[in-house]
Design a protein around this motif. Structure first.
Motif, PDB file in Angstrom:
ATOM      1  N   GLY A  66      -6.477  -0.903  11.465  1.00 11.16           N
ATOM      2  CA  GLY A  66      -6.287  -2.062  12.355  1.00 11.16           C
ATOM      3  C   GLY A  66      -7.230  -3.218  12.082  1.00 11.16           C
ATOM      4  N   ARG A  67      -7.861  -3.242  10.918  1.00  2.63           N
ATOM      5  CA  ARG A  67      -8.818  -4.327  10.650  1.00  2.63           C
ATOM      6  C   ARG A  67      -8.129  -5.619  10.259  1.00  2.63           C
ATOM      7  N   HIS A  68      -6.960  -5.491   9.611  1.00  2.18           N
ATOM      8  CA  HIS A  68      -6.323  -6.700   9.084  1.00  2.18           C
ATOM      9  C   HIS A  68      -4.875  -6.785   9.518  1.00  2.18           C
ATOM     10  N   PRO A  69      -4.456  -7.960   9.977  1.00  2.11           N
ATOM     11  CA  PRO A  69      -3.052  -8.122  10.382  1.00  2.11           C
ATOM     12  C   PRO A  69      -2.134  -8.104   9.166  1.00  2.11           C
ATOM     13  N   GLU A  70      -0.857  -7.829   9.403  1.00  3.11           N
ATOM     14  CA  GLU A  70       0.120  -7.864   8.306  1.00  3.11           C
ATOM     15  C   GLU A  70       0.046  -9.236   7.641  1.00  3.11           C
ATOM     16  N   GLY A  71       0.151  -9.280   6.353  1.00  8.09           N
ATOM     17  CA  GLY A  71       0.103 -10.584   5.674  1.00  8.09           C
ATOM     18  C   GLY A  71      -1.290 -10.900   5.160  1.00  8.09           C
ATOM     19  N   GLY A  95      -5.470  -4.698  -2.157  1.00  5.33           N
ATOM     20  CA  GLY A  95      -5.761  -4.245  -0.802  1.00  5.33           C
ATOM     21  C   GLY A  95      -5.456  -2.777  -0.585  1.00  5.33           C
ATOM     22  N   GLY A  96      -5.192  -2.419   0.675  1.00  6.70           N
ATOM     23  CA  GLY A  96      -4.892  -1.031   1.019  1.00  6.70           C
ATOM     24  C   GLY A  96      -6.154  -0.219   1.274  1.00  6.70           C
ATOM     25  N   ALA A  97      -6.041   1.095   1.064  1.00  9.34           N
ATOM     26  CA  ALA A  97      -7.186   1.986   1.335  1.00  9.34           C
ATOM     27  C   ALA A  97      -8.000   2.246   0.075  1.00  9.34           C
ATOM     28  N   GLN A 123       2.068   5.171   0.789  1.00 10.46           N
ATOM     29  CA  GLN A 123       2.045   3.718   0.620  1.00 10.46           C
ATOM     30  C   GLN A 123       2.678   3.023   1.815  1.00 10.46           C
ATOM     31  N   MET A 124       2.173   1.855   2.140  1.00 11.91           N
ATOM     32  CA  MET A 124       2.769   1.057   3.217  1.00 11.91           C
ATOM     33  C   MET A 124       3.959   0.275   2.652  1.00 11.91           C
TER      34      MET A 124
END
Ligand SMILES: NC(=O)c1ccc[n+]([C@@H]2O[C@H](COP(=O)([O-])OP(=O)(O)OC[C@H]3O[C@@H](n4cnc5c(N)ncnc54)[C@H](OP(=O)(O)O)[C@@H]3O)[C@@H](O)[C@H]2O)c1
Length: 319
Positions: free
Chosen positions: A157-162, A171-173, A202-203
């Motif tokens: 929850g640190r970064h909003p979509e986009g 990005g990612g984990a 993967q998201m």
């Protein structure tokens, strides 16, 4: 040696913690901050008590008063930003992940040598007193030999979509946070993993949002979850013959807890600190005092080994 003068590249969210860490030392200071927006740079300069604010990055690179640039831009910019700083003969501390490819890393370490400038990846976890204490337990075998490691870290929850941190190539984990685990473990074990393999999910953007890493260090097996989708215990557990040690939030740990199997007792050892990045800032000052161009701890090889592991895992995920 005179006080080291830092220039801060960007107004990223991490910048305040880094600036406070530098300002908490007696040997280093922050002389200027640059942003792509002069207004943002001025607002941050005022808030963080920094004398100079620049509305372009190039002005910071050109400032003769700056000895070293701290790079905190998006991951895909690190490579070019490091080159820009080195080309102006500035020493560089670049946030993790250092560069997106091992080829880029080799190139910038070579350039740093040519320019006779210091260059290091900002990997605070390996400089923490807690990390050194755990390494000492392993070396002295105070709790018997180390048998197994179980480690998890989550940044949900640190970064909003986009946000750029959700992009698959930067990005990612794995890419932003894999280096905490990999470089921490390689440092603690005094060697890179002999073998490793990973499973991941993967998201929708295709960025890896959770990775399960299995690593082998000689006779010691380690398992690590790194996630931006599942909250985990955020604890590294080191299992020894006579007990185990828990380290909460190992990447910024402020103490550890030792559990003894035989007596069924536990003891917490607090190691409080206001700004955990100050240890890497101290190390960097010592390196420059000794006229080193690379760190003997967060060495170019330590960075390269980690990037190569991340590359291999990404390749298997077709990223
Ligand atoms: N060591 C640690 O504990 C730690 C913790 C968190 C993050 N990090 C690392 O620090 C770096 C920054 O992360 P963050 O989450 O703090 O970043 P962030 O808040 O998203 O900020 C990134 C900054 O980069 C600058 N920027 C330049 N070009 C940009 C572009 N095209 N798009 C967006 N921003 C751009 C912006 O500053 P201006 O607008 O001022 O130019 C922006 O504020 C990353 O490499 C990350 O992995 C390290």
């Amino acid at each position: 040696m005179k006080k080291l003068q830092y220039g801060i590249l960007s107004t990223a969210s991490i910048v305040e913690r880094f600036v406070r860490a530098v300002q908490s030392t007696t040997h280093s200071d922050v002389a200027a901050i640059a942003s792509r927006s002069l207004q943002k740079a001025q607002a941050h300069a005022q808030k963080l008590q920094i004398d100079k604010a620049y509305g372009t990055y190039q002005e910071l690179f050109n400032d003769p008063k700056i000895d070293i640039i701290y790079i905190a831009t998006p991951n895909e910019h690190h490579y070019q930003d490091i080159k820009n700083a080195l080309n102006q003969k500035k020493h560089v501390l670049c946030e993790k992940p250092f560069t997106l490819t091992s080829q880029q890393a080799r190139e910038v370490f070579q350039l740093a040598q040519e320019k006779q400038c210091f260059l290091m990846e900002a990997q605070k976890s390996v400089f923490l007193p807690t990390t050194l204490a755990i390494k000492n337990y392993i070396q002295t075998q105070e709790l018997g030999p180390l048998l197994q490691i179980d480690i998890s870290s989550s940044y949900t929850g640190r970064h909003p979509e986009g946000h750029w941190m959700n992009q698959p190539h930067q990005g990612g984990a794995l890419i932003p946070s894999g280096s905490y685990t990999i470089e921490y473990l390689n440092f603690i074990m005094d060697q890179p993993a002999d073998h490793y393999h990973a499973h991941y999910t993967q998201m929708t953007t295709k960025a890896i949002d959770e990775v399960s890493l299995n690593l082998k260090y000689g006779n010691v097996l380690a398992h690590s979850f790194i996630s931006v989708k599942t909250n985990t215990k955020n604890t590294a557990t080191f299992f020894f013959e006579k007990g185990y040690i828990d380290v909460f939030e190992f990447w910024k740990a402020r103490g550890y807890t030792v559990h003894h199997w035989e007596t069924n007792t536990k003891t917490h050892y607090p190691l409080p600190v206001d700004y955990e990045m100050m240890y890497e800032v101290d190390h960097l000052y010592e390196c420059l005092k000794e006229k080193r161009l690379t760190s003997p701890i967060m060495s170019p090889q330590a960075t390269l080994t980690c990037i190569e592991m991340v590359e291999a895992i990404q390749k298997s995920a077709s990223i």
